[in-house]
Scaffold this motif. Structure first.
Motif, PDB file in Angstrom:
ATOM      1  N   GLU A   1     -49.793 -14.147 -49.387  1.00 10.86           N
ATOM      2  CA  GLU A   1     -50.582 -14.806 -50.429  1.00 10.86           C
ATOM      3  C   GLU A   1     -51.223 -16.094 -49.906  1.00 10.86           C
ATOM      4  N   GLN A   2     -50.547 -16.738 -48.965  1.00 14.51           N
ATOM      5  CA  GLN A   2     -51.056 -17.986 -48.394  1.00 14.51           C
ATOM      6  C   GLN A   2     -51.990 -17.757 -47.216  1.00 14.51           C
ATOM      7  N   GLY A   3     -52.163 -16.511 -46.813  1.00 13.74           N
ATOM      8  CA  GLY A   3     -53.072 -16.208 -45.714  1.00 13.74           C
ATOM      9  C   GLY A   3     -52.555 -16.587 -44.339  1.00 13.74           C
ATOM     10  N   LYS A   4     -51.218 -16.687 -44.189  1.00 12.43           N
ATOM     11  CA  LYS A   4     -50.649 -17.003 -42.883  1.00 12.43           C
ATOM     12  C   LYS A   4     -50.765 -15.801 -41.938  1.00 12.43           C
ATOM     13  N   LEU A   5     -50.776 -16.075 -40.641  1.00 19.03           N
ATOM     14  CA  LEU A   5     -50.712 -15.010 -39.648  1.00 19.03           C
ATOM     15  C   LEU A   5     -49.295 -14.452 -39.641  1.00 19.03           C
ATOM     16  N   VAL A   6     -49.159 -13.134 -39.680  1.00 23.58           N
ATOM     17  CA  VAL A   6     -47.847 -12.477 -39.742  1.00 23.58           C
ATOM     18  C   VAL A   6     -47.587 -11.729 -38.437  1.00 23.58           C
ATOM     19  N   SER A   7     -46.447 -12.028 -37.828  1.00 23.75           N
ATOM     20  CA  SER A   7     -46.007 -11.371 -36.598  1.00 23.75           C
ATOM     21  C   SER A   7     -44.761 -10.552 -36.901  1.00 23.75           C
ATOM     22  N   CYS A   8     -44.678  -9.364 -36.299  1.00 24.23           N
ATOM     23  CA  CYS A   8     -43.554  -8.472 -36.577  1.00 24.23           C
ATOM     24  C   CYS A   8     -43.048  -7.805 -35.304  1.00 24.23           C
ATOM     25  N   ASP A   9     -41.730  -7.661 -35.220  1.00 26.65           N
ATOM     26  CA  ASP A   9     -41.075  -6.888 -34.166  1.00 26.65           C
ATOM     27  C   ASP A   9     -40.183  -5.860 -34.850  1.00 26.65           C
ATOM     28  N   PRO A  10     -40.524  -4.555 -34.800  1.00 28.95           N
ATOM     29  CA  PRO A  10     -39.731  -3.548 -35.507  1.00 28.95           C
ATOM     30  C   PRO A  10     -38.301  -3.396 -34.984  1.00 28.95           C
ATOM     31  N   ASN A  11     -38.040  -3.674 -33.724  1.00 29.66           N
ATOM     32  CA  ASN A  11     -36.697  -3.871 -33.178  1.00 29.66           C
ATOM     33  C   ASN A  11     -35.680  -2.833 -33.660  1.00 29.66           C
ATOM     34  N   LEU A  12     -35.812  -1.609 -33.212  1.00 30.41           N
ATOM     35  CA  LEU A  12     -34.955  -0.507 -33.649  1.00 30.41           C
ATOM     36  C   LEU A  12     -33.526  -0.669 -33.138  1.00 30.41           C
ATOM     37  N   ARG A  13     -32.556  -0.633 -34.068  1.00 35.61           N
ATOM     38  CA  ARG A  13     -31.124  -0.587 -33.753  1.00 35.61           C
ATOM     39  C   ARG A  13     -30.507   0.449 -34.683  1.00 35.61           C
ATOM     40  N   LEU A  14     -30.512   1.706 -34.242  1.00 43.00           N
ATOM     41  CA  LEU A  14     -30.092   2.809 -35.118  1.00 43.00           C
ATOM     42  C   LEU A  14     -28.683   2.660 -35.690  1.00 43.00           C
ATOM     43  N   PRO A  15     -27.693   2.078 -34.963  1.00 43.26           N
ATOM     44  CA  PRO A  15     -26.355   1.962 -35.559  1.00 43.26           C
ATOM     45  C   PRO A  15     -26.311   1.147 -36.849  1.00 43.26           C
ATOM     46  N   LEU A  16     -27.333   0.354 -37.125  1.00 45.10           N
ATOM     47  CA  LEU A  16     -27.336  -0.480 -38.324  1.00 45.10           C
ATOM     48  C   LEU A  16     -27.963   0.212 -39.541  1.00 45.10           C
ATOM     49  N   TRP A  17     -28.473   1.427 -39.355  1.00 42.40           N
ATOM     50  CA  TRP A  17     -29.127   2.142 -40.446  1.00 42.40           C
ATOM     51  C   TRP A  17     -28.279   3.324 -40.899  1.00 42.40           C
ATOM     52  N   PRO A  18     -28.360   3.711 -42.180  1.00 44.61           N
ATOM     53  CA  PRO A  18     -27.601   4.884 -42.625  1.00 44.61           C
ATOM     54  C   PRO A  18     -28.052   6.173 -41.968  1.00 44.61           C
ATOM     55  N   ASP A  19     -29.338   6.257 -41.617  1.00 45.63           N
ATOM     56  CA  ASP A  19     -29.875   7.428 -40.935  1.00 45.63           C
ATOM     57  C   ASP A  19     -31.234   7.064 -40.346  1.00 45.63           C
ATOM     58  N   PRO A  20     -31.755   7.874 -39.407  1.00 49.14           N
ATOM     59  CA  PRO A  20     -33.047   7.550 -38.784  1.00 49.14           C
ATOM     60  C   PRO A  20     -34.210   7.468 -39.762  1.00 49.14           C
ATOM     61  N   ASP A  21     -34.182   8.277 -40.819  1.00 47.06           N
ATOM     62  CA  ASP A  21     -35.286   8.246 -41.781  1.00 47.06           C
ATOM     63  C   ASP A  21     -35.370   6.902 -42.497  1.00 47.06           C
TER      64      ASP A  21
END
Length: 315
Positions: free
Chosen positions: A154-174
């Motif tokens: 909403e403020q128009g800031k530049l957004v940076s993202c790193d998807p950083n996959l760590r499968l053990p932290l998710w219930p499933d890959p989907d």
């Protein structure tokens, strides 16, 4: 003015140093968490940063606060919570040096950050907002992250993202894929690995970069390629950088250091992303890939960030 504010996980990485005759590792503790490593690289190269997150009121949480403070990162946005324990990650290595992760995070303090606890003044005074997907694995931090991203945009800031996959932290890959794709749709700048491109789309790094630009509206796609270097691409320019020869002992944090180093050089250019040329991408990519490569010659994330002069000499 803050250059970059990041939201996400702070934790302790326990990295295996040796193994006894029964297979049990002896481990060394290092400060960790991808956003912290990312910001520490920016600070090491002269930028002002701040962190939004949560740690436990325990020995490890206090160590992390001290480490970030010593790195020059503003820590007033980090909540200290008596009710939860600071997250721990245990990193073991195979014969080729590749990592495997185990987490003590059920729940970890980082997952318990609430929207009401976000210090919005740090966001208001920042040029860039950075986040990763490990703050999307659990509630309440998932909602806190989503609301923070909306506030930032909403403020128009530049957004940076790193998807950083760590499968053990998710219930499933989907579930991991769903949240990773959501995060990519929010970002102007994305640092993603070739392994994460393969996980999401089963395509080449070049095809993945094109997807980010054309289908997700990303302005700058940065794909790390392990020992093969990196690929940087905008709508109008592209550049590939090779890695220098190094003696790798630990790759922990290398991708985060790449990302922080790249954003440092991007900010130094003082140009809108759409105006970046191939020479500008080379200016960003060469520095970032050398900084990340040199970091693998030392253990840990934050402790392994190389001095700016050392990186420049290698360039």
């Amino acid at each position: 003015m803050i250059d970059v504010v990041a939201l996400g996980e702070l934790l302790i990485d326990f990295a295996a140093k040796s193994t006894d005759d029964k297979g049990y590792p002896t481990m060394a503790a290092n400060p960790g968490g991808a956003p912290g490593n990312f910001l520490a690289a920016l600070n090491a190269y002269g930028r002002k940063t701040a962190f939004l997150g949560k740690v436990g009121n325990d020995a490890f949480g206090n160590l992390l606060l001290r480490t970030l403070n010593e790195a020059g990162i503003e820590i007033k946005g980090i909540v200290v919570d008596d009710s939860v324990f600071t997250t721990l990650a245990f990193v073991t290595f195979d014969e080729s040096g590749d990592r495997s992760f185990s987490f003590a995070r059920k729940p970890g303090a980082d997952t318990q950050l609430r929207w009401e606890e976000i210090d919005k003044s740090l966001i208001d005074n920042a040029r860039v907002f950075h986040f990763g997907t490990l703050s999307l694995t659990n509630e309440p931090v998932r909602t806190a992250t989503q609301k923070t991203v909306a506030y930032v945009k909403e403020q128009g800031k530049l957004v940076s993202c790193d998807p950083n996959l760590r499968l053990p932290l998710w219930p499933d890959p989907d579930a991991a894929k769903e949240q990773m794709l959501w995060s990519l749709n929010q970002a102007d700048v994305v640092k993603i690995s070739d392994n994460e491109v393969d996980f999401l789309w089963g395509c080449t790094p070049e095809e993945g970069a094109d997807k980010l630009l054309k289908e997700f509206g990303v302005a700058l796609a940065m794909v790390t390629l392990g020992s093969d270097g990196c690929l940087l691409k905008t709508k109008d320019a592209s550049f590939r950088a090779a890695c220098p020869k190094v003696h790798t002992i630990d790759t922990t944090g290398a991708g985060d250091i790449f990302g922080g180093s790249a954003v440092y050089r991007l900010l130094e250019l003082e140009k809108p992303i759409y105006a970046l040329t191939e020479a500008d991408l080379a200016y960003i990519g060469r520095f970032a890939v050398i900084a990340a490569s040199l970091s693998t010659e030392r253990s840990g994330g934050i402790p392994s960030i190389p001095d700016k002069d050392l990186v420049l000499r290698h360039m």
